[in-house]
Design a protein around this motif. Structure first.
Motif, PDB file in Angstrom:
ATOM      1  N   GLN A   1      68.602  44.286  53.678  1.00 39.64           N
ATOM      2  CA  GLN A   1      68.806  45.650  54.159  1.00 39.64           C
ATOM      3  C   GLN A   1      69.089  46.600  52.994  1.00 39.64           C
ATOM      4  O   GLN A   1      68.511  47.678  52.900  1.00 39.64           O
ATOM      5  N   LYS A   2      69.989  46.154  52.124  1.00 42.68           N
ATOM      6  CA  LYS A   2      70.326  46.991  50.967  1.00 42.68           C
ATOM      7  C   LYS A   2      69.113  47.219  50.076  1.00 42.68           C
ATOM      8  O   LYS A   2      68.867  48.321  49.593  1.00 42.68           O
ATOM      9  N   ALA A   3      68.354  46.148  49.832  1.00 39.53           N
ATOM     10  CA  ALA A   3      67.173  46.272  48.980  1.00 39.53           C
ATOM     11  C   ALA A   3      66.183  47.269  49.580  1.00 39.53           C
ATOM     12  O   ALA A   3      65.643  48.137  48.884  1.00 39.53           O
ATOM     13  N   TYR A   4      65.940  47.168  50.880  1.00 39.65           N
ATOM     14  CA  TYR A   4      65.012  48.087  51.549  1.00 39.65           C
ATOM     15  C   TYR A   4      65.476  49.533  51.388  1.00 39.65           C
ATOM     16  O   TYR A   4      64.682  50.423  51.109  1.00 39.65           O
ATOM     17  N   THR A   5      66.785  49.728  51.590  1.00 33.43           N
ATOM     18  CA  THR A   5      67.303  51.093  51.478  1.00 33.43           C
ATOM     19  C   THR A   5      67.023  51.651  50.090  1.00 33.43           C
ATOM     20  O   THR A   5      66.514  52.769  49.934  1.00 33.43           O
ATOM     21  N   THR A   6      67.331  50.872  49.082  1.00 35.96           N
ATOM     22  CA  THR A   6      67.112  51.304  47.701  1.00 35.96           C
ATOM     23  C   THR A   6      65.634  51.575  47.420  1.00 35.96           C
ATOM     24  O   THR A   6      65.259  52.627  46.895  1.00 35.96           O
ATOM     25  N   ILE A   7      64.808  50.618  47.782  1.00 40.15           N
ATOM     26  CA  ILE A   7      63.372  50.730  47.471  1.00 40.15           C
ATOM     27  C   ILE A   7      62.724  51.888  48.238  1.00 40.15           C
ATOM     28  O   ILE A   7      61.960  52.673  47.670  1.00 40.15           O
ATOM     29  N   PHE A   8      63.043  52.002  49.509  1.00 38.70           N
ATOM     30  CA  PHE A   8      62.458  53.084  50.306  1.00 38.70           C
ATOM     31  C   PHE A   8      62.887  54.446  49.748  1.00 38.70           C
ATOM     32  O   PHE A   8      62.085  55.363  49.649  1.00 38.70           O
ATOM     33  N   LYS A   9      64.168  54.543  49.394  1.00 42.89           N
ATOM     34  CA  LYS A   9      64.675  55.813  48.881  1.00 42.89           C
ATOM     35  C   LYS A   9      63.938  56.192  47.603  1.00 42.89           C
ATOM     36  O   LYS A   9      63.441  57.308  47.444  1.00 42.89           O
TER      37      LYS A   9
END
Lengths: 282, 282, 282, 282
Positions: free
Chosen positions: D269-277
């Motif tokens: 979840q954290k990785a997705y948030t970072t990458i998407f942002k």
């Protein structure tokens, strides 16, 4: 979306070069033309010259008509195919990626049989075009008077055209959506939003007189903004569907325009600015 | 050509085994059946047992009906497709290489649009069948009363069906040619000779009463040899076209036969012998 | 079956008229030619004149080569398509119903990717030809030396070619079966009998030297009857498959023939008579 | 774009319900699953219940695997087709619109012939899926070791896969683009921007160890953000191409994870948030 022009409603142009220059001068980014004009353009300018001319005027040729009579005899169809291959090659050379044809709402042929024949013929056209990276856009034609202009009913609305496209079954076939035909078939903008972007090959805009829908004639159209069609809503719906291509003005009229072309183009430019702005398009 | 039977006109069979036995006893070499019967046959005998049973009786299953309703809603079509794949697999297992469906001459749907939809649906069916080496035969239906039995005209003659087949565009689609439908559409035997063998998937014979052609009813057929159709000429024409498949008797009648089946089969056997001989077929 | 000729092994003809006259004089009924020759023929005689000339000499043009380079760059393919449409139209005008191309057994391209590209390109060719009632015959090429003549293996036998035809997926695509290629791929006549007639578009005959099969060169063929191939068995197998088309002699050789053409044709005429008789063909 | 999950790298789930609940709890909007799981889901919840469960958890099933073995014998392929139709129907019922399969980079079959066979088989699969509004996504597989894992080279990069898709020729076939395979074939993000949105059926992300590209193993992947792949650039490129679908995490590893799933999902979840942002996606 690109602001585009067809010559319909603007009168005759000396040659495609004149059309490109004027389209450019009045802020348009794209034109529709016919395959014969592209051929002459390349013959007079050379392929490189033609491309350069387009680039210098920031104009793309976004659509050409289908140079094949697919509604009449098999012989005529067969005889027209060589023209299509030549046209596809020329279109490819100048970066034109769409070819369009309209569907008459009635026919003197037997309705169901003609659908079968038309399916095969347009499939062949699509297959040829595909080799040149060109898509085929089918335009349904809404005005009611044309539904009985020939002996038997054919097709005239969105769903029928989508069914026709599925029958053809080729990946490069989609819709040419014309605001006048949407209006005359009572097609809601909401219905347009449900299309996917790849189903839309090209778009035409124009406007309709304030008379009952079933009385509207095909060749009695108004310039965008002069009639009752909600063109901003129309473009907003197409945007929601993901459409990013060109929107070309096509104003079919019974008689040639009497105003000078510069006046007509200025009028169109203003209308496009207003409509695009209201639709949230830059 | 193989002498074949459908059950039409013969009454009900207890099971496909009985049908095979009787067909064999009366000198026939082939039967048409439905996909459900093939399924039950395999369930009761096993695949190897079913094949052995056919071999021992010198009978081939040459055609099954298409177990898909392609003339109604999209939902029904979608729901029927799993049945088609199962049926195709079963047919493959017992060596059946043709699947047939008839085309009603009129429809409550819009004619041209329905042709588009039907083209796509039958294409899907053909594509599935092709993976099992099965061809799809389309039967045009001639009796005049059916042309107005539903709201709009669809198609009913040879050329229309050939155009439909071309619209579908799959290599394993061809004609089911029925003598009654040729007769009721005034199709000459000479026209049949111009077909190529690979356009013909299957053939049905039966006979017509001696009344005006336009008064002939679809479910009021006679047994071969009892009416006015020149069946020898019909078979000679198909032979000239190169057809080598089966010719199955199909006698649609309004009421079930009252004669015992043995009598009916003996009558058919004699008629086949006469007609085949006269047609120059062994 | 029709007795046919290609010009291979016979030397140069002044024009197609000379070829037709000679073929006729020596008892042949058909010729293969190239699309350029058909075009010149029509230009010099007119369509009606060309057809009359063929009729008067009892000769049919049964096959033309595919005038499209589908084995090289996409650009070349695209540029050749207009030629194909023109050729198809000309072929249609003189009643030619087959177009043929050979498949080289190896390629400098990546094997699998080239198969994908070739599938698409030949599909396009087939689609265009289909509109003119012309079938496309694919010829597999057997001689072993060609399997390593380019970097990567492609395809060279019957089953591979049938798989290729299925990948293309168009109904008008089939085989050009050449006796030399059957012999060099050890294809049994029994395998040929299992084909169906509609899978065979055209047939070539010629003969092979009495050396090990893997040493036979593609352009070192003999005239029919001068080598070790069982040509009667070959034709009998094709007859059993239902083939009724033309069988054209094609004798590829490294150097032009030194004998006068009349002698060569007399030799071929005799060989055909012998082989056809032995095969039970009239 | 939707944030999606496959179960790869997360360990076994008791059932799809558990998977949906956990995906939802950790902020994901989509899952990939297999056709068997969808079938069980519908059997246990009913169609309406399954749809409601998905809605309540704000999860879409965006992709299922192709339940057909198209890489082995014809018999196996034929026997698997009924499963595909059932799976397509189930997928349709729960709103799943994509089906995916991967292409192994080498094969024990003859390369070119296998391409021909695979083209036909996947065409059939696509045709069946199309009737249920489902697209077929083909995934090229980049790791170098797999290019020689079987006897002959097949295909493994973007252009080869696009050529394969064109050979198949069906409108509902496109790419499954996986970040690991792009990385291991040195595919630039710029190349991805040149795709059109309708060419992309589905997207997978994951990460690669910091070792030479040609040493990367297919089942030795890292979680997004833990390796050297520029996943933000990857997503930005896909966005530029117009892609709006789901991006599902797929972390193939040699052994099952030892961490509890909650920890893994929190990390993702954290990785997705970072990458998407970083990619400018909300």
């Amino acid at each position: 979306m690109l602001k585009g022009l067809t010559s319909a409603g603007l009168g005759e142009f000396k040659d495609i070069n004149s059309f490109i220059k004027l389209a450019s001068r009045y802020g348009f980014q794209a034109i529709d033309t016919d395959s014969e004009a592209i051929k002459c353009f390349i013959e007079s300018e050379g392929t490189a010259g033609a491309k350069l001319f387009l680039q210098e005027h920031h104009i793309e040729i976004v659509a050409m008509n289908l140079p094949v009579e697919w509604r009449e005899s098999e012989e005529q169809f067969r005889n027209d195919l060589p023209k299509l291959v030549e046209a596809a090659k020329s279109a490819f050379d100048v970066g034109c990626k769409a070819c369009t044809t309209y569907i008459l709402p009635s026919t003197d042929y037997h309705s169901a049989q003609f659908m079968a024949v038309a399916t095969r013929r347009l499939r062949t056209c699509a297959q040829i075009l595909h080799n040149y990276g060109i898509r085929l856009g089918l335009e349904f034609v809404g005005p009611h008077h044309l539904r009985t202009a020939w002996k038997n009913p054919f097709i005239w609305d969105l769903q029928q055209t989508l069914d026709f496209i599925e029958a053809i079954g080729e990946k490069n076939v989609g819709l040419l959506i014309d605001a006048y035909h949407c209006y005359t078939t009572n097609l809601s903008n909401e219905s347009l939003t449900k299309l996917s972007a790849d189903q839309i090959v090209h778009v035409h805009i124009n406007d309709a007189k304030d008379i009952p829908v079933h009385e509207l004639l095909d060749n009695d159209r108004l310039f965008p903004g002069e009639g009752v069609i909600d063109l901003s809503g129309f473009l907003r719906a197409l945007k929601a569907a993901g459409y990013k291509g060109a929107v070309s003005q096509e104003v079919l009229t019974a008689t040639a325009p009497t105003e000078p072309i510069e006046g007509l183009l200025e009028k169109s430019q203003k209308a496009y600015t207003t409509i695009f702005k209201k639709a949230g398009l830059e």
